[in-house]
Scaffold this active site. Structure first.
Site, short mmCIF file in Angstrom:
data_model
loop_
_atom_site.label_atom_id
_atom_site.label_comp_id
_atom_site.label_asym_id
_atom_site.label_seq_id
_atom_site.Cartn_x
_atom_site.Cartn_y
_atom_site.Cartn_z
N GLN A 258 0.81 -1.21 0.00
CA GLN A 258 0.00 0.00 0.00
C GLN A 258 0.85 1.27 0.00
O GLN A 258 0.50 2.27 0.61
CB GLN A 258 -0.96 -0.02 1.19
CG GLN A 258 -2.15 -0.94 0.98
CD GLN A 258 -3.01 -0.53 -0.21
OE1 GLN A 258 -3.13 0.65 -0.53
NE2 GLN A 258 -3.61 -1.51 -0.88
N SER A 259 1.96 1.23 -0.71
CA SER A 259 2.87 2.37 -0.77
C SER A 259 2.24 3.59 -1.43
O SER A 259 1.70 3.51 -2.54
CB SER A 259 4.13 1.97 -1.54
OG SER A 259 4.88 3.09 -1.91
N ASN A 260 2.32 4.73 -0.75
CA ASN A 260 1.93 6.00 -1.36
C ASN A 260 2.95 6.44 -2.40
O ASN A 260 2.61 7.03 -3.42
CB ASN A 260 1.81 7.08 -0.28
CG ASN A 260 0.76 6.76 0.75
OD1 ASN A 260 -0.42 6.69 0.45
ND2 ASN A 260 1.19 6.55 1.99
N THR B 14 4.79 4.58 -4.45
CA THR B 14 4.68 3.93 -5.75
C THR B 14 3.47 4.45 -6.53
O THR B 14 3.53 4.61 -7.75
CB THR B 14 4.61 2.40 -5.60
OG1 THR B 14 3.60 2.05 -4.65
CG2 THR B 14 5.95 1.84 -5.13
#
Length: 338
Positions: A77-79, A81
């Site tokens: 859930q990387s912001n 990326t």
């Protein structure tokens, strides 16, 4: 200090607004005035966020190198990326994203909603990897870049949080300069700036930027990595490098880096009861959404520090809202009832 010598590719709307948090301030006793600088509203590119500000200084370098593929890494859930995918789409470039298993949270839709869903919608090549959380350069990311080369592409490396990139701290030097201009309009200066820290370049850039007017140690980092010694080392190292780049005119010393380590647990990506209370309190008093991985923890830290009297009465505290709300749907089990 000379930030202007570095080319910047505009990806944001302009200076981000500063919003008074009047109801939250009153709820906490009214002795401290809380404000938020809304980096979560900084761009039309897939909700923006703090990485978009950083990417403005990386994009000119990528274009100058003739790269055709942005390659980045983060958790599922990387912001980061998601913001890299948006910038790649905006520029007409390809995008490869390595999404590692950084968070020990089980939900059947965790890898299908939120940030990762948006990245897929924007055409990124999303690659799920089982490796766990750590800070620094990752083998899976290096392997992804090599795969692009083997296919005849020209990858441009964007590490987690942009933090290990030589230019990764520049964006938030600009943040500090922007705050100073806004303070002149507001007619007062902020006594403290509260910011979430994990990979370190956001706080590092702020430390350098605010060192220019003697406020480096008024930047209060709230650790959300649950690996605070690694985070502190990385903030300090990036700040020292960035200070040299922008010709700050003085060295960054250990005392310039303030990192509160009380709010990062129980581990990276998992919220404590205090973090969940802070998320709900902020949402219900201000209509401002924070997430359980990053901003909920820094909000928890700021609220707790007000309650404990760690900000002097009359202080004006600026909360840097870095983004993160697009991940909330991945934590639907926690927030099923609000």
């Amino acid at each position: 200090m000379n930030l202007q010598r570095f080319p910047r590719y505009p990806l944001t709307f302009g200076p981000t607004p500063i919003q008074p948090l009047k109801r939250l301030s009153a709820h906490l006793g009214g002795k401290v005035d809380l404000y938020a600088k809304r980096e979560d509203c900084n761009s039309g590119l897939a909700f923006g966020g703090n990485k978009t500000r950083k990417l403005e200084y990386l994009v000119p370098d990528a274009l100058a190198q003739g790269a055709d593929t942005l390659v980045s890494i983060g958790g599922v859930q990387s912001n980061q990326t998601r913001q890299v995918a948006a910038v790649a789409a905006h520029l007409g470039m390809k995008c490869v994203l390595v999404q590692e298993h950084w968070v020990n949270y089980e939900d059947p839709v965790y890898d299908r909603v939120g940030n990762i869903q948006l990245s897929r919608m924007m055409g990124a090549d999303v690659r799920l990897v089982s490796d766990g959380f750590d800070i620094g350069i990752r083998r899976s990311w290096e392997e992804a870049m090599e795969s692009v080369r083997q296919a005849g592409g020209k990858p441009y490396p964007i590490p987690a949080g942009c933090s290990e990139h030589p230019l990764g701290g520049l964006g938030f030097v600009g943040f500090a300069e922007e705050v100073r201009a806004q303070e002149a309009q507001l007619g007062f200066k902020f006594d403290y700036v509260v910011v979430c820290s994990v990979t370190g370049s956001t706080q590092a850039g702020m430390v350098v930027g605010f060192a220019a007017d003697g406020r480096a140690d008024r930047v209060i980092g709230i650790d959300a990595s649950a690996k605070p010694e690694q985070t502190r080392e990385q903030i300090t190292r990036i700040a020292r490098h960035t200070a040299e780049l922008v010709e700050l005119g003085r060295d960054i010393v250990e005392q310039d880096v303030v990192l509160d380590t009380r709010y990062g647990g129980p581990e990276y990506g998992l919220p404590s009861d205090g973090t969940l209370e802070a998320i709900r309190l902020c949402a219900r008093l201000e209509g401002m959404l924070t997430d359980p991985v990053y901003e909920g923890k820094s909000m928890h830290g700021m609220i707790d520090k007000v309650r404990l009297g760690e900000f002097e009465p009359g202080s004006k505290v600026l909360y840097a809202h870095l983004g993160g709300a697009p991940a909330l749907s991945a934590y639907n089990g926690i927030f099923r009832n609000g």
